[in-house]
Design an enzyme around this catalytic site. Structure first.
Site, PDB file in Angstrom:
ATOM      1  N   HIS A 186       0.826  -1.197   0.000  1.00 56.90           N
ATOM      2  CA  HIS A 186       0.000   0.000   0.000  1.00 56.90           C
ATOM      3  C   HIS A 186       0.868   1.257   0.000  1.00 56.90           C
ATOM      4  CE1 HIS A 186      -3.473   2.463   0.738  1.00 56.90           C
ATOM      5  NE2 HIS A 186      -2.761   3.096   1.645  1.00 56.90           N
ATOM      6  N   GLU A 414      27.929 -19.568 -17.598  1.00 58.46           N
ATOM      7  CA  GLU A 414      28.306 -19.032 -16.291  1.00 58.46           C
ATOM      8  C   GLU A 414      29.489 -19.785 -15.688  1.00 58.46           C
ATOM      9  OE1 GLU A 414      24.727 -18.925 -13.887  1.00 58.46           O
ATOM     10  OE2 GLU A 414      24.145 -20.951 -14.427  1.00 58.46           O
ATOM     11  N   ASP A 438      27.384 -15.752 -11.650  1.00 54.88           N
ATOM     12  CA  ASP A 438      28.186 -16.956 -11.448  1.00 54.88           C
ATOM     13  C   ASP A 438      29.476 -16.917 -12.256  1.00 54.88           C
ATOM     14  OD1 ASP A 438      26.965 -18.615  -9.504  1.00 54.88           O
ATOM     15  OD2 ASP A 438      25.301 -18.932 -10.881  1.00 54.88           O
ATOM     16  N   CYS A 481      22.051 -12.095 -18.542  1.00 57.91           N
ATOM     17  CA  CYS A 481      20.937 -12.015 -17.594  1.00 57.91           C
ATOM     18  C   CYS A 481      21.413 -11.897 -16.147  1.00 57.91           C
ATOM     19  CB  CYS A 481      19.996 -13.207 -17.743  1.00 57.91           C
ATOM     20  SG  CYS A 481      20.785 -14.775 -17.325  1.00 57.91           S
TER      21      CYS A 481
HETATM   22  C1  PEP Z   1      23.852 -15.568 -12.875  1.00 60.24           C
HETATM   23  O1  PEP Z   1      24.542 -16.426 -12.331  1.00 60.24           O
HETATM   24  O2  PEP Z   1      24.322 -14.515 -13.346  1.00 60.24           O
HETATM   25  C2  PEP Z   1      22.410 -15.750 -12.979  1.00 60.24           C
HETATM   26  C3  PEP Z   1      21.679 -14.915 -13.691  1.00 60.24           C
HETATM   27  O3  PEP Z   1      21.852 -16.784 -12.294  1.00 60.24           O
HETATM   28  P1  PEP Z   1      21.602 -16.786 -10.698  1.00 60.24           P
HETATM   29  O4  PEP Z   1      21.912 -15.410 -10.194  1.00 60.24           O
HETATM   30  O5  PEP Z   1      20.186 -17.174 -10.506  1.00 60.24           O
HETATM   31  O6  PEP Z   1      22.585 -17.811 -10.265  1.00 60.24           O
HETATM   32 MG    MG Z   2      23.723 -18.406 -12.027  1.00 60.77          MG
END
Ligand code: PEP
Ligand code: MG
Length: 556
Positions: A186, A414, A438, A481
């Site tokens: 809220h 990663e 990672d 990502c």
């Molecule tokens: C990453 O490792 O950059 C990733 C996007 O995965 P997570 O942070 O979920 O390990």
């Molecule tokens: Mg990761």
């Protein structure tokens, strides 16, 4: 102090805390025997409440809020109601304490209002407010509700109830800070509607001393106690620059010269879709499916999975949704997928795809649920595996996808080995998504969960940037990502390194979009080359900025 910024802008002022609830005076509490004195104090408390409400009403009217005055005057009338006073007198006459007598007398009216239709029932809150004000006076407690102040203030609370905020004067509140609440609380909604900066989920907010001056940055999510003049001025300049730049930040992601870079959101489930859409995400670049199943003793049912996936997929009919298969293990243990035994280094143990190969039935049912969820939808479903190390693992995953009818398999990059041999992996799958969180952890051998190694967990480390190059150049679309994608300067560098899409938590999207559209692909490439030529993360950051001059427009 760091919380979650939910309404942008900068506000500074003294802390005023909303007092907690007034406790109910215990049933059966008795006065000391002097009924006359007890009556006088009870009636005086009610009169003082009425006078205070009227005075606040006049002030509201003087500020142009005549509706507010009418509400407060109506409350004052209730406090002066003769029937109420009779009830209080009678109870005190029977030996009940003043506070309890007030509580009980209000109780009679409360029951009447509550049973008198929806509109009257809503007035119960007003009645409770008057009652609590009178009881607080009688018991010497802080008066509940929004505090009084002669100057604009930062409103601090554990959380804000709608009743607390209904009578707020936007000119008096320069910022909201709450200990609890999230982006859809809220407080957050109200703050955005009022255009007031707000930070929620701030640990320790209510322990800020009353009257302390604080600087609240609703974009950064920070609260700085006792700021200097210079800090306040700098924060204001940044906020103003950002606000005007972000106002123009809409539409699909692209560089200044029109090189398209789809901007996608990272989500943990259907609850994150709203924020993704609100921030203009063109799709989802990372759906962390394990978030749906943390704290669960049993594996999710096929139907439950299908429904959660379908909700997210259906939200982006013209975009793409990249779903990551369960990334269990290490820092994200799933109770129904136990590790094979004691792992001395869980981050280097059985996690991600390694774990799924031990439980192929779980992987198969997740992939099948995804295929069913996407059936009949126009969205492009892409599915990727986490923690993939080599081409053989990529091939295993692609085969599992094919078997389940998933058309677009990909892998996360990663693990440094996967980045270095990206060409081999590219032969097996359709796309890559670099998980810089990672990738940094493994490239720098610095556990993500160890706070003392923060300087090594920095994706600006030139070694990490070097690893992006082979992945981005392997001949398949390659997104990022990890958190790095949400850093506006680093996002430009990543594009300069050849990355084809960026996925981040939704609130980061507008700033990244604005940073990209201010720079050409050539500038991004120059920034990337300069960053890679640097010898440390700090130098890489600085070197890149020299080629991204219009970050300054954004106050960066
Ligand atoms: C990453 O490792 O950059 C990733 C996007 O995965 P997570 O942070 O979920 O390990
Ligand atoms: Mg990761």
């Amino acid at each position: 102090m760091q919380g979650a910024g939910v309404s942008p802008g900068v506000g500074t002022g003294p802390v005023r805390t909303i007092a907690g609830a007034v406790p109910e005076p215990p049933a059966g509490s008795r006065h000391g025997g002097d009924a006359g004195a007890e009556r006088d104090s009870a009636l005086a408390a009610l009169e003082a409440v009425a006078a205070d409400l009227e005075e606040r009403g006049e002030r509201a009217a003087a500020a142009g809020n005549t509706d507010g005055r009418d509400v407060l005057n109506a409350q004052a009338l209730m406090a002066r109601d003769p029937g109420l006073a009779d009830g209080v007198r009678a109870a005190i006459g029977e030996g009940t304490s003043a506070a309890r007598a007030v509580f009980e007398a209000f109780g009679v009216y409360r029951a009447m209002l509550a049973g008198a239709g929806e509109y009257m029932a809503a007035r119960v809150t007003d009645l409770d407010d008057i009652r609590d004000r009178a009881i607080a006076r009688l018991l010497g407690l802080p008066v509940p509700g929004v505090p009084e102040s002669d100057e604009p203030f930062v409103l601090v609370a554990r959380d804000l109830a709608p009743a607390d905020t209904a009578v707020l004067d936007p000119a008096q509140v320069v910022a909201f800070v709450t200990e609890e609440g999230g982006p859809t609380s809220h407080t957050a909604i109200l703050a955005r509607t009022m255009g007031v900066p707000a930070v929620v989920a701030l640990p320790g907010a209510t322990s800020l001393a009353e009257g302390t001056r604080v600087l609240v940055d609703g974009a950064a999510g920070t609260v700085l106690p006792d700021p200097s003049e210079a800090e306040v001025a700098a924060a204001r300049a940044t906020a103003a620059a950002r606000a005007s730049a972000l106002g123009e930040s809409t539409g699909p992601g692209a560089t200044r010269d029109g090189h398209r870079v789809p901007l996608l959101a990272n989500v943990g489930g259907p609850k994150d879709v709203e924020a993704a859409l609100a921030n203009g995400a063109e799709g989802v670049g990372l759906y962390r499916t394990e978030f749906l199943f943390l704290d669960r003793a049993a594996p999710p049912s096929d139907e439950e999975q299908e429904e959660a996936y379908r909700t997210v997929l259906a939200a982006f009919p013209e975009g793409r949704v990249v779903v990551r298969t369960l990334d269990a293990g290490a820092d994200k243990p799933l109770a129904f997928l136990p590790a094979p035994g004691e792992e001395p280094n869980p981050a280097l143990g059985e996690r991600g795809l390694r774990m799924m190969r031990r439980h192929p039935d779980v992987l198969a049912s997740q992939l099948a649920a995804l295929t069913r969820a996407a059936a009949g939808l126009s969205v492009e479903l892409q599915v990727m595996a986490p923690m993939v190390t080599d081409a053989e693992e990529a091939a295993y995953f692609a085969a599992a996808c094919r078997e389940a009818g998933v058309e677009h398999p990909g892998v996360m990059v990663e693990v440094p080995a996967a980045a270095l041999r990206a060409r081999d992996l590219a032969a097996e799958v359709e796309f890559f998504s670099i998980g810089t969180n990672d990738l940094t952890q493994y490239a720098c051998a610095a556990d993500r969960q160890v706070g003392g190694l923060a300087h090594l967990q920095d994706p600006w480390q030139p070694a990490v940037l070097d690893l992006v190059v082979p992945a981005a150049g392997a001949g398949v679309p390659c997104g990022v990502c990890g958190e790095a994608a949400g850093d506006p300067a680093l996002a430009c560098v990543l594009v300069g390194l050849g990355v084809t899409s960026l996925s981040m938590s939704a609130p980061s999207l507008p700033l990244v979009r604005a940073a990209l559209v201010r720079h050409t692909l050539e500038e991004c490439r120059a920034a990337a080359a300069a960053a890679r030529a640097a010898r440390s993360a700090g130098q890489a950051r600085e070197a890149a900025r020299a080629h991204l001059p219009r970050l300054a427009d954004l106050g960066l």
